[in-house]
Design a protein around this motif. Structure first.
Motif, PDB file in Angstrom:
ATOM      1  N   ARG A 224       0.836  -1.188   0.000  1.00 38.91           N
ATOM      2  CA  ARG A 224       0.000   0.000   0.000  1.00 38.91           C
ATOM      3  C   ARG A 224       0.875   1.245   0.000  1.00 38.91           C
ATOM      4  N   PRO A 225       0.503   2.263  -0.754  1.00 36.20           N
ATOM      5  CA  PRO A 225       1.260   3.519  -0.694  1.00 36.20           C
ATOM      6  C   PRO A 225       1.280   4.069   0.728  1.00 36.20           C
ATOM      7  N   GLY A 226       2.466   4.493   1.180  1.00 39.00           N
ATOM      8  CA  GLY A 226       2.589   5.030   2.529  1.00 39.00           C
ATOM      9  C   GLY A 226       2.760   3.980   3.609  1.00 39.00           C
ATOM     10  N   VAL A 227       3.175   2.769   3.224  1.00 33.86           N
ATOM     11  CA  VAL A 227       3.396   1.713   4.210  1.00 33.86           C
ATOM     12  C   VAL A 227       4.527   2.101   5.156  1.00 33.86           C
ATOM     13  N   VAL A 228       4.454   1.600   6.389  1.00 32.72           N
ATOM     14  CA  VAL A 228       5.519   1.782   7.375  1.00 32.72           C
ATOM     15  C   VAL A 228       6.261   0.458   7.506  1.00 32.72           C
ATOM     16  N   VAL A 229       7.592   0.501   7.528  1.00 34.36           N
ATOM     17  CA  VAL A 229       8.419  -0.707   7.620  1.00 34.36           C
ATOM     18  C   VAL A 229       9.234  -0.659   8.910  1.00 34.36           C
ATOM     19  N   VAL A 230       9.186  -1.759   9.669  1.00 34.16           N
ATOM     20  CA  VAL A 230       9.963  -1.885  10.899  1.00 34.16           C
ATOM     21  C   VAL A 230      10.796  -3.157  10.810  1.00 34.16           C
ATOM     22  N   ASN A 231      12.075  -3.057  11.163  1.00 38.58           N
ATOM     23  CA  ASN A 231      12.938  -4.247  11.151  1.00 38.58           C
ATOM     24  C   ASN A 231      13.782  -4.308  12.407  1.00 38.58           C
ATOM     25  N   LEU A 257      14.497   1.078  11.762  1.00 39.52           N
ATOM     26  CA  LEU A 257      15.419  -0.039  11.568  1.00 39.52           C
ATOM     27  C   LEU A 257      16.375  -0.176  12.739  1.00 39.52           C
ATOM     28  N   ASP A 258      16.537  -1.408  13.197  1.00 38.54           N
ATOM     29  CA  ASP A 258      17.490  -1.700  14.270  1.00 38.54           C
ATOM     30  C   ASP A 258      18.604  -2.630  13.796  1.00 38.54           C
ATOM     31  N   SER A 259      18.590  -3.013  12.522  1.00 41.54           N
ATOM     32  CA  SER A 259      19.644  -3.881  12.001  1.00 41.54           C
ATOM     33  C   SER A 259      19.903  -3.527  10.541  1.00 41.54           C
ATOM     34  N   PHE A 260      21.123  -3.872  10.076  1.00 43.66           N
ATOM     35  CA  PHE A 260      21.584  -3.359   8.791  1.00 43.66           C
ATOM     36  C   PHE A 260      22.420  -4.415   8.079  1.00 43.66           C
ATOM     37  N   GLU A 263      27.262  -4.185   9.601  1.00 43.54           N
ATOM     38  CA  GLU A 263      27.334  -3.590  10.933  1.00 43.54           C
ATOM     39  C   GLU A 263      28.763  -3.677  11.455  1.00 43.54           C
ATOM     40  N   PRO A 264      29.223  -2.641  12.176  1.00 46.87           N
ATOM     41  CA  PRO A 264      28.501  -1.406  12.463  1.00 46.87           C
ATOM     42  C   PRO A 264      28.386  -0.508  11.238  1.00 46.87           C
ATOM     43  N   MET A 265      27.357   0.339  11.241  1.00 45.78           N
ATOM     44  CA  MET A 265      27.202   1.312  10.171  1.00 45.78           C
ATOM     45  C   MET A 265      28.328   2.339  10.274  1.00 45.78           C
ATOM     46  N   THR A 266      28.903   2.681   9.144  1.00 44.20           N
ATOM     47  CA  THR A 266      30.018   3.629   9.141  1.00 44.20           C
ATOM     48  C   THR A 266      29.578   4.982   8.588  1.00 44.20           C
ATOM     49  N   ALA A 267      30.404   5.979   8.817  1.00 38.94           N
ATOM     50  CA  ALA A 267      30.112   7.333   8.354  1.00 38.94           C
ATOM     51  C   ALA A 267      29.945   7.346   6.835  1.00 38.94           C
ATOM     52  N   GLY A 268      28.959   8.110   6.381  1.00 36.51           N
ATOM     53  CA  GLY A 268      28.710   8.216   4.954  1.00 36.51           C
ATOM     54  C   GLY A 268      27.691   7.244   4.413  1.00 36.51           C
ATOM     55  N   LEU A 279      16.688   5.218  13.047  1.00 34.68           N
ATOM     56  CA  LEU A 279      17.728   4.200  13.153  1.00 34.68           C
ATOM     57  C   LEU A 279      18.134   3.982  14.601  1.00 34.68           C
ATOM     58  N   SER A 280      18.418   2.720  14.942  1.00 36.69           N
ATOM     59  CA  SER A 280      19.041   2.396  16.230  1.00 36.69           C
ATOM     60  C   SER A 280      20.083   1.314  15.979  1.00 36.69           C
ATOM     61  N   PRO A 281      21.162   1.279  16.772  1.00 37.44           N
ATOM     62  CA  PRO A 281      22.338   0.453  16.448  1.00 37.44           C
ATOM     63  C   PRO A 281      22.249  -1.003  16.902  1.00 37.44           C
ATOM     64  N   HIS A 282      21.232  -1.710  16.415  1.00 33.70           N
ATOM     65  CA  HIS A 282      21.040  -3.137  16.715  1.00 33.70           C
ATOM     66  C   HIS A 282      21.058  -3.390  18.230  1.00 33.70           C
ATOM     67  N   ILE A 283      20.245  -2.619  18.944  1.00 35.17           N
ATOM     68  CA  ILE A 283      20.212  -2.726  20.408  1.00 35.17           C
ATOM     69  C   ILE A 283      18.856  -3.221  20.912  1.00 35.17           C
ATOM     70  N   GLY A 284      18.037  -3.764  20.003  1.00 36.34           N
ATOM     71  CA  GLY A 284      16.731  -4.248  20.426  1.00 36.34           C
ATOM     72  C   GLY A 284      16.802  -5.239  21.573  1.00 36.34           C
ATOM     73  N   GLY A 285      17.788  -6.120  21.524  1.00 38.38           N
ATOM     74  CA  GLY A 285      17.923  -7.132  22.567  1.00 38.38           C
ATOM     75  C   GLY A 285      18.874  -6.737  23.680  1.00 38.38           C
ATOM     76  N   VAL A 286      19.324  -5.487  23.670  1.00 42.41           N
ATOM     77  CA  VAL A 286      20.329  -5.056  24.642  1.00 42.41           C
ATOM     78  C   VAL A 286      19.645  -4.345  25.805  1.00 42.41           C
ATOM     79  N   THR A 287      19.204  -5.130  26.762  1.00 46.11           N
ATOM     80  CA  THR A 287      18.696  -4.616  28.031  1.00 46.11           C
ATOM     81  C   THR A 287      19.379  -5.398  29.143  1.00 46.11           C
TER      82      THR A 287
END
Length: 313
Positions: A224-231, A257-260, A263-268, A279-287
């Motif tokens: 659908r146009p305007g869909v939201v994507v979460v990963n 997005l929490d994963s890429f 990884e890690p994502m670099t400058a540029g 964006l978050s740096p793959h920390i979903g499971g980091v508690t």
């Protein structure tokens, strides 16, 4: 080769929860450091010949396994085993196990946080507010109640997240060929139905060669146009170039997005500075709780395999 009299458990990270270390008291635990490379893992395997590897970071491939003839088990500190060469492990009779569900609450909460941040434009509005702006007259958020969310993957994380969004009044459809005995509020569907009907798509499946780049130009065009994507699963599930293009055209309204792919994502990286991309740096499971749960589960899984193989021998 290590001269230690105790068998070694190698941890591909700098630490492990105290509760997990207590379970491993009969073993010498060797830590690979904060950011070990694959070559570091091979060298440590050659030096210490571990009976078990607990995988936190880096990849464990055939070279590492070949360097550790005593290796019986590779235990993932988490649920995703895509950084382990499972084909090589199987060929060598090394078991691969994962701490499935140990971080389910943490990752599901991160998925919800990213979803809400996307729907309510929280990061952008926060930046505007700090800049002295008041956008009440011009801003419209997305109301999630009554809308359809499509979940790809219905394991422990996916089902926990489904319960959260069901409580918000969303219609939940999901695809998982392995899921059984689903609760009433999850409607099992095929992927084509998710692309066609979902206002939000959230990924909760492991990465395989079959589903790599699952989210791509073709599948996004079917949405659908305007869909939201979460990963909050694995970055390789998304073709990042295609997602960025869809964000620029508005076919994807926003993405969290929490994963890429790398990884890690670099400058540029092209994602940096992109509009409507959170964006978050793959920390979903980091508690703190998940850290303990995953460590304990990884240690228990490794010990169970070692005990079982010892009896069989």
């Amino acid at each position: 080769m290590s001269t230690t009299t105790r068998s070694v458990v190698l941890v591909t990270g700098a630490d492990l929860a105290e509760q997990a270390l207590s379970l491993l008291g009969d073993y010498e635990v060797i830590f690979a450091g904060k950011t070990p490379t694959e070559d570091d893992i091979v060298a440590l395997c050659a030096k210490y010949n571990p009976v078990a590897i607990i995988v936190r970071y880096s990849k464990v491939g055939d070279k590492a396994m070949a360097a550790a003839p005593s290796l019986k088990v590779i235990s993932k500190h988490g649920s995703g085993t895509d950084t382990i060469d499972k084909v090589a492990a199987r060929a060598r009779g090394i078991e691969v196990v994962a701490a499935a569900g140990a971080n389910a609450a943490a990752v599901a909460e991160q998925a919800l946080a990213l979803l809400l941040a996307c729907a309510k434009s929280i990061p952008a509005l926060n930046t505007r507010m700090h800049g002295g702006h008041w956008d009440k007259a011009t801003h419209k958020s997305l109301e999630l109640g009554g809308r359809t969310i499509g979940l790809v993957g219905l394991g422990a994380i996916g089902q926990r997240f489904a319960r959260m969004v069901d409580a918000m009044g969303m219609r939940v459809v999901g695809f998982d060929p392995y899921a059984k005995d689903l609760p009433d509020y999850i409607q099992p569907v095929d992927l084509a139905t998710i692309w066609r009907e979902a206002d939000v798509i959230s990924l909760h499946c492991p990465l395989t060669e079959e589903n790599r780049n699952l989210i791509n130009a073709q599948t996004l065009a079917a949405c659908r146009p305007g869909v939201v994507v979460v990963n909050t699963a694995r970055g390789g599930l998304i073709n990042e170039t295609d997602l960025l293009a869809a964000l620029q055209t508005g076919q994807v309204a926003s993405a969290g997005l929490d994963s890429f792919q790398i990884e890690p994502m670099t400058a540029g990286h092209p994602f940096q500075g992109a509009a409507n991309l959170i964006l978050s740096p793959h920390i979903g499971g980091v508690t703190s709780d998940a850290y303990v749960n995953m460590g304990v589960a990884a240690a228990k899984n490794a010990l169970e395999v070692i005990a079982r193989q010892s009896v069989a021998a």
